[in-house]
Write a protein that holds these residues in place. Structure first.
Motif, PDB file in Angstrom:
ATOM      1  N   ALA A 195       0.826  -1.203   0.000  1.00 17.71           N
ATOM      2  CA  ALA A 195       0.000   0.000   0.000  1.00 17.71           C
ATOM      3  C   ALA A 195       0.866   1.262   0.000  1.00 17.71           C
ATOM      4  CB  ALA A 195      -0.924   0.008   1.209  1.00 17.71           C
ATOM      5  N   ILE A 196       0.502   2.220  -0.841  1.00 19.60           N
ATOM      6  CA  ILE A 196       1.146   3.531  -0.852  1.00 19.60           C
ATOM      7  C   ILE A 196       0.505   4.383   0.231  1.00 19.60           C
ATOM      8  CG2 ILE A 196       1.428   5.664  -2.181  1.00 19.60           C
ATOM      9  CD1 ILE A 196       1.526   3.862  -4.707  1.00 19.60           C
ATOM     10  N   ASP A 197       1.339   4.884   1.148  1.00 19.68           N
ATOM     11  CA  ASP A 197       0.785   5.667   2.250  1.00 19.68           C
ATOM     12  C   ASP A 197       1.197   7.131   2.203  1.00 19.68           C
ATOM     13  OD1 ASP A 197       3.424   5.617   3.130  1.00 19.68           O
ATOM     14  OD2 ASP A 197       3.042   4.203   4.762  1.00 19.68           O
ATOM     15  N   GLN A 198       2.007   7.506   1.217  1.00 17.46           N
ATOM     16  CA  GLN A 198       2.385   8.906   1.064  1.00 17.46           C
ATOM     17  C   GLN A 198       2.774   9.166  -0.386  1.00 17.46           C
ATOM     18  OE1 GLN A 198       5.977  11.045   3.035  1.00 17.46           O
ATOM     19  NE2 GLN A 198       4.320  11.284   4.516  1.00 17.46           N
ATOM     20  N   VAL A 199       2.417  10.335  -0.883  1.00 19.24           N
ATOM     21  CA  VAL A 199       2.779  10.782  -2.230  1.00 19.24           C
ATOM     22  C   VAL A 199       3.495  12.109  -2.094  1.00 19.24           C
ATOM     23  CG1 VAL A 199       1.919  11.504  -4.486  1.00 19.24           C
ATOM     24  CG2 VAL A 199       0.808   9.609  -3.293  1.00 19.24           C
TER      25      VAL A 199
END
Length: 252
Positions: A195-199
């Protein structure tokens, strides 16, 4: 996070869950515009860069002050160099479509081995136990750092949607930062769940209007120095490297 930012990064608009941060430039350093950057990392305070293109691929130790190599070695002319990771006293450099990785001595850059893998090689980093590899897809692949056997993988998603074209990688504090190919964003991935939790929005660093080639001169290269907490980024053929600090981005 405004719709245009999502559109540039993802080409669709899923529900937003990750935190969005922006890059604040701490310092700017020169970078050779002939360097087609594929990998960037720190090793014992020295900045290491691997570059690509057949006949031009290099593994280099850089002077941060000048951006020029203090030491470098050429990869074979027929291969296209890609990402690099440090494992102990070794540097491991992927190649794009040759299915081979080259292993170098950290101090001398002498080639000390190589190994084969399936598919393309894009980015590579090391979490202290596993090599983590990207291949241009929506997967991160895990390799044993001694045998180089593939020991697992994880699918990368943002708000439940698959995210592909994962490129250069850097392991930072339990997360994997990744470039998204041809985008001026970084994504932070939980390597256990994908899961991507920051961009991170890096659109303001080197404006596209100044780039000679919008296809080739793209953001690529992330280096984190654990001892100091410094974070560096650059791009293929960019004239600068940037030391940045990531700060919360206010909603627009």
């Amino acid at each position: 996070m405004k719709t245009s930012l999502l559109a540039l990064l993802l080409f669709f608009q899923p529900p937003l869950t990750p935190e969005v941060v922006k890059a604040e430039v701490v310092a700017t350093y020169p970078h050779e515009t002939t360097a087609f950057t594929q990998g960037l990392l720190f090793a014992d305070g020295v900045l290491i860069e691997s570059t690509g293109r057949e006949g031009q691929s290099r593994l280099r130790k850089l002077s941060i002050r000048t951006g020029r190599p203090l030491m470098e070695v050429a990869l074979p002319d027929e291969v296209f160099g890609e990402g690099t990771a440090r494992v102990g006293e070794r540097l491991i450099t992927l190649t794009w479509r040759s299915g081979e990785a080259y292993v170098y001595d950290l101090q001398t850059l002498e080639e000390v081995g190589k190994f084969s893998y399936e598919g393309e090689g894009w980015g590579l980093t090391y979490d202290g136990e596993r090599l983590i590899m990207s291949d241009g897809s929506d997967r991160l692949r895990f390799l044993d750092p001694e045998t180089f056997e593939e020991i697992g993988e994880v699918e990368v998603t943002l708000s439940g949607q698959k995210i592909g074209r994962l490129n250069e990688l850097e392991y930072v504090d339990g997360r994997v930062w990744a470039n998204v190919f041809m985008q001026d964003f970084l994504v932070r991935i939980d390597p256990e769940t994908g899961a991507i939790d920051q961009v991170a929005d890096l659109q303001g660093l080197y404006p596209r209007a100044l780039r000679k080639s919008p296809i080739n001169d793209v953001l690529n290269g992330i280096a984190y120095e654990e001892s100091s907490g410094r974070l560096f980024v650059t791009g293929k053929n960019w004239p600068n490297m940037y030391e940045i600090k990531l700060t919360p981005k206010e909603a627009e």
